[in-house]
Motif scaffolding. Structure first.
Motif, PDB file in Angstrom:
ATOM      1  N   ARG A 198      49.088  30.422  37.195  1.00 14.93           N
ATOM      2  CA  ARG A 198      47.803  29.966  37.713  1.00 14.93           C
ATOM      3  C   ARG A 198      46.777  31.098  37.688  1.00 14.93           C
ATOM      4  N   ILE A 199      47.228  32.306  38.002  1.00 21.04           N
ATOM      5  CA  ILE A 199      46.322  33.461  37.976  1.00 21.04           C
ATOM      6  C   ILE A 199      45.729  33.637  36.583  1.00 21.04           C
ATOM      7  N   ILE A 200      46.594  33.642  35.563  1.00 21.79           N
ATOM      8  CA  ILE A 200      46.065  33.888  34.209  1.00 21.79           C
ATOM      9  C   ILE A 200      45.325  32.669  33.666  1.00 21.79           C
ATOM     10  N   GLN A 201      45.637  31.477  34.202  1.00 23.99           N
ATOM     11  CA  GLN A 201      44.877  30.299  33.776  1.00 23.99           C
ATOM     12  C   GLN A 201      43.434  30.398  34.247  1.00 23.99           C
ATOM     13  N   PHE A 202      43.227  30.960  35.428  1.00 21.00           N
ATOM     14  CA  PHE A 202      41.863  31.138  35.933  1.00 21.00           C
ATOM     15  C   PHE A 202      41.024  31.983  34.974  1.00 21.00           C
ATOM     16  N   VAL A 203      41.627  32.996  34.379  1.00 19.09           N
ATOM     17  CA  VAL A 203      40.869  33.918  33.511  1.00 19.09           C
ATOM     18  C   VAL A 203      41.088  33.621  32.035  1.00 19.09           C
ATOM     19  N   ARG A 204      41.691  32.449  31.740  1.00 21.28           N
ATOM     20  CA  ARG A 204      41.876  31.968  30.361  1.00 21.28           C
ATOM     21  C   ARG A 204      42.659  32.963  29.508  1.00 21.28           C
ATOM     22  N   GLN A 205      43.728  33.492  30.082  1.00 20.00           N
ATOM     23  CA  GLN A 205      44.598  34.405  29.341  1.00 20.00           C
ATOM     24  C   GLN A 205      45.965  33.761  29.148  1.00 20.00           C
ATOM     25  N   PRO A 206      46.658  34.087  28.060  1.00 20.00           N
ATOM     26  CA  PRO A 206      48.054  33.654  27.915  1.00 20.00           C
ATOM     27  C   PRO A 206      48.961  34.569  28.729  1.00 20.00           C
ATOM     28  N   PRO A 207      50.223  34.204  28.937  1.00 22.31           N
ATOM     29  CA  PRO A 207      51.146  35.099  29.644  1.00 22.31           C
ATOM     30  C   PRO A 207      51.346  36.392  28.855  1.00 22.31           C
ATOM     31  N   SER A 208      51.481  37.506  29.571  1.00 20.65           N
ATOM     32  CA  SER A 208      51.778  38.766  28.891  1.00 20.65           C
ATOM     33  C   SER A 208      53.270  39.094  28.947  1.00 20.65           C
ATOM     34  N   HIS A 209      54.012  38.264  29.687  1.00 21.56           N
ATOM     35  CA  HIS A 209      55.462  38.443  29.849  1.00 21.56           C
ATOM     36  C   HIS A 209      56.027  37.053  30.100  1.00 21.56           C
ATOM     37  N   ILE A 210      57.216  36.741  29.597  1.00 20.39           N
ATOM     38  CA  ILE A 210      57.701  35.365  29.696  1.00 20.39           C
ATOM     39  C   ILE A 210      58.243  35.020  31.081  1.00 20.39           C
ATOM     40  N   VAL A 211      58.584  36.014  31.890  1.00 18.50           N
ATOM     41  CA  VAL A 211      59.066  35.763  33.247  1.00 18.50           C
ATOM     42  C   VAL A 211      58.000  36.108  34.281  1.00 18.50           C
ATOM     43  N   MET A 212      57.281  37.189  34.044  1.00 11.85           N
ATOM     44  CA  MET A 212      56.220  37.643  34.953  1.00 11.85           C
ATOM     45  C   MET A 212      54.893  37.588  34.201  1.00 11.85           C
ATOM     46  N   PRO A 213      54.308  36.401  34.092  1.00 13.70           N
ATOM     47  CA  PRO A 213      53.169  36.209  33.179  1.00 13.70           C
ATOM     48  C   PRO A 213      51.931  37.031  33.505  1.00 13.70           C
ATOM     49  N   ALA A 214      51.774  37.455  34.779  1.00 20.67           N
ATOM     50  CA  ALA A 214      50.596  38.221  35.170  1.00 20.67           C
ATOM     51  C   ALA A 214      50.948  39.672  35.499  1.00 20.67           C
ATOM     52  N   ILE A 215      52.019  40.179  34.926  1.00 19.00           N
ATOM     53  CA  ILE A 215      52.479  41.533  35.248  1.00 19.00           C
ATOM     54  C   ILE A 215      51.467  42.594  34.823  1.00 19.00           C
ATOM     55  N   HIS A 216      50.573  42.250  33.917  1.00 19.37           N
ATOM     56  CA  HIS A 216      49.569  43.211  33.451  1.00 19.37           C
ATOM     57  C   HIS A 216      48.423  43.366  34.450  1.00 19.37           C
ATOM     58  N   LEU A 217      48.398  42.514  35.484  1.00 15.97           N
ATOM     59  CA  LEU A 217      47.328  42.570  36.484  1.00 15.97           C
ATOM     60  C   LEU A 217      47.846  43.171  37.788  1.00 15.97           C
ATOM     61  N   LYS A 218      47.028  44.017  38.407  1.00 15.84           N
ATOM     62  CA  LYS A 218      47.381  44.582  39.711  1.00 15.84           C
ATOM     63  C   LYS A 218      46.792  43.696  40.815  1.00 15.84           C
ATOM     64  N   LYS A 219      47.238  43.938  42.039  1.00 11.29           N
ATOM     65  CA  LYS A 219      46.787  43.080  43.137  1.00 11.29           C
ATOM     66  C   LYS A 219      45.268  43.139  43.323  1.00 11.29           C
ATOM     67  N   GLU A 220      44.666  44.277  42.988  1.00 12.30           N
ATOM     68  CA  GLU A 220      43.208  44.391  43.083  1.00 12.30           C
ATOM     69  C   GLU A 220      42.527  43.441  42.089  1.00 12.30           C
ATOM     70  N   ASP A 221      43.112  43.331  40.875  1.00 14.51           N
ATOM     71  CA  ASP A 221      42.571  42.405  39.875  1.00 14.51           C
ATOM     72  C   ASP A 221      42.689  40.964  40.369  1.00 14.51           C
ATOM     73  N   ILE A 222      43.848  40.638  40.935  1.00 10.21           N
ATOM     74  CA  ILE A 222      44.095  39.274  41.406  1.00 10.21           C
ATOM     75  C   ILE A 222      43.168  38.932  42.570  1.00 10.21           C
ATOM     76  N   SER A 223      42.909  39.912  43.425  1.00  8.37           N
ATOM     77  CA  SER A 223      41.980  39.696  44.536  1.00  8.37           C
ATOM     78  C   SER A 223      40.600  39.297  44.020  1.00  8.37           C
ATOM     79  N   GLU A 224      40.146  39.983  42.971  1.00 10.75           N
ATOM     80  CA  GLU A 224      38.841  39.655  42.385  1.00 10.75           C
ATOM     81  C   GLU A 224      38.845  38.260  41.761  1.00 10.75           C
ATOM     82  N   ILE A 225      39.941  37.929  41.080  1.00 12.41           N
ATOM     83  CA  ILE A 225      40.047  36.612  40.440  1.00 12.41           C
ATOM     84  C   ILE A 225      40.026  35.505  41.493  1.00 12.41           C
TER      85      ILE A 225
END
Length: 454
Positions: A134-161
């Motif tokens: 859901r996090i990466i869907q908000f920013v129109r990105q594909p998963p960067s990892h097949i188990v942890m799709p938003a592993i490339h984002l830190k909590k600060e990035d997610i807070s902004e999203i």
């Protein structure tokens, strides 16, 4: 695409690269600790690999058995030759029920088929309910990892999203707060959904049922509320018997995140009263990969992501550098099979250290298959004229002791005399980010001749 070129974007933020590298190695370390708690771990890997060998050698009969039993259970079975057909089947089911809203749990197969984009183009609302998805869907990105799709984002990035899309408090990086915000947001989506879609971790030929593994329970929430359940499964996900499932559930979560088991291991055998259930069996290049003797083992993959967590290249280049649905070592085997010309650089995005093969729960010989793809790239003359010329010259030098000795002396003298600005030129890829070591005065052969007596 070029993996090395794509990597340059990720490498611009050194702190994030270090964090990404350390985080994934931490997950790999958890896997090591967890696996060592199972004395028969290596026997389980061997057994899992052998079961998959049987499946791949008898895939047609297992698929027919699965279909027969699924239909007997009241499940609607569909067959899709490719991504286009898969997407059309999903669309037809939505249209049949006059549905507008679809909730999805994590499904790498639907990412592979680009289902979200297809459905949105046809006016449907698609909501990914896995938190990372859901996090990466908000920013129109594909998963960067097949188990942890938003592993490339830190909590600060997610807070902004979340502040932008869910109107959360700006600057609040507390994971519990952010997770609760997502939970409240998704709850209404579950209730409003017309249809729920899930992936499939394992299809069981003997029973015609299938198993979905999640840590958040979102797959269960979706399908238990929606009147229609669509499951999408790659044809290689079959196992022969229900008794085999325990082998894989003991391996999957430990390999993926170091957990003993996923929080939810949900079995679906038939639709509940009043519900309609569909399963779509998708080929999309799998049969072709099965026909490649040197690469068919890649179809054993159970999508645990362990090879990504351990790979020194993936950890320091990020998932998007692979420009593929499945990144990392296993993706570097699968993607060239789909489009060799586009993904010709991926087999070279590896040190061939073998760590990926060491951690693979189903014992896929990943590093050996990467080496084999390199040979295919060279045979197809896709490695570039410059590389072919340099390799031809290197072969001549390395096959002639006298020429090798002469070129060694020339190189040592040149490196000692030439300025670094001339050595680290655009043709020297190594010199882009590092200096060459100081050349030795003598070769080992010369040194040994002088010192052998002492």
């Amino acid at each position: 695409m070029s993996h090395s070129t794509n990597t340059e974007t990720f490498l611009k933020d050194n702190k994030k690269v270090d964090w990404h590298n350390e985080t994934l190695w931490w997950v790999r370390s958890k896997r090591d600790v967890s696996s060592k708690q199972i004395p028969e771990w290596e026997q389980l890997r061997e057994l899992a690999s052998g079961i998959k060998d049987s499946v791949l050698s008898n895939l047609a009969s297992y698929l027919e058995e699965f279909e027969k039993n699924a239909v007997a259970n009241g499940i609607n079975v569909h067959w899709a030759a490719d991504a286009k057909e898969h997407n059309e089947i999903v669309t037809s089911i939505l249209q049949k029920h006059n549905a507008q809203k679809l909730v999805k749990s994590k499904s790498i197969l639907t990412e592979e088929c680009h289902l979200n984009e297809h459905l949105e183009e046809h006016g449907f609302e698609v909501v990914d309910t896995d938190l990372g998805e859901r996090i990466i869907q908000f920013v129109r990105q594909p998963p960067s990892h097949i188990v942890m799709p938003a592993i490339h984002l830190k909590k600060e990035d997610i807070s902004e999203i979340f502040h932008e899309h869910l109107q959360t408090e700006k600057g609040n990086n507390d994971p519990q707060y952010l997770t609760e915000a997502a939970r409240q947001h998704l709850r209404n989506k579950f209730i409003e959904a017309d249809i729920a879609l899930t992936g499939v971790n394992f299809g069981i030929a003997e029973t015609g049922g299938f198993v979905v593994c999640t840590n958040e329970g979102n797959a269960d929430m979706g399908v238990h509320l929606a009147p229609v359940h669509i499951a999408c499964m790659g044809i290689e996900k079959l196992i022969p018997k229900l008794e085999h499932l325990g082998v894989y559930t003991r391996l999957l979560a430990r390999s993926a995140t170091g957990q003993p088991i996923t929080n939810y291991t949900s079995h679906f055998h038939r639709p509940r009263s009043g519900q309609e259930m569909h399963i779509i069996l998708v080929d999309n290049g799998r049969t072709e990969q099965l026909s490649r003797e040197k690469f068919r083992n890649s179809l054993k993959c159970i999508r645990c992501g362990a090879c990504m967590n351990t790979c020194p290249i993936y950890r320091r280049s990020g998932g998007y550098s692979y420009d593929a649905t499945v990144p990392g070592p296993i993706g570097s085997i699968l993607s060239p099979g789909v489009d060799l010309k586009k993904h010709q650089s991926l087999p070279f995005a590896s040190t061939l250290c073998g760590s990926c093969s060491d951690v693979c729960p189903v014992k896929i010989n990943i590093h050996e298959q990467l080496y084999e793809w390199r040979q295919v790239v060279a045979d197809e003359k896709l490695d570039g004229a410059g590389k072919r010329v340099s390799m031809t010259l290197a072969a001549k030098v390395l096959s002639s002791p006298s020429l090798y000795n002469m070129m060694g002396k020339l190189a040592r003298k040149s490196l000692a005399l030439l300025p670094k600005s001339l050595i680290n030129n655009p043709l020297n890829a190594w010199g882009k980010q590092r200096d060459l070591p100081d050349p030795p005065r003598d070769s080992f052969k010369e040194w040994y001749a002088k010192n052998r007596k002492s």
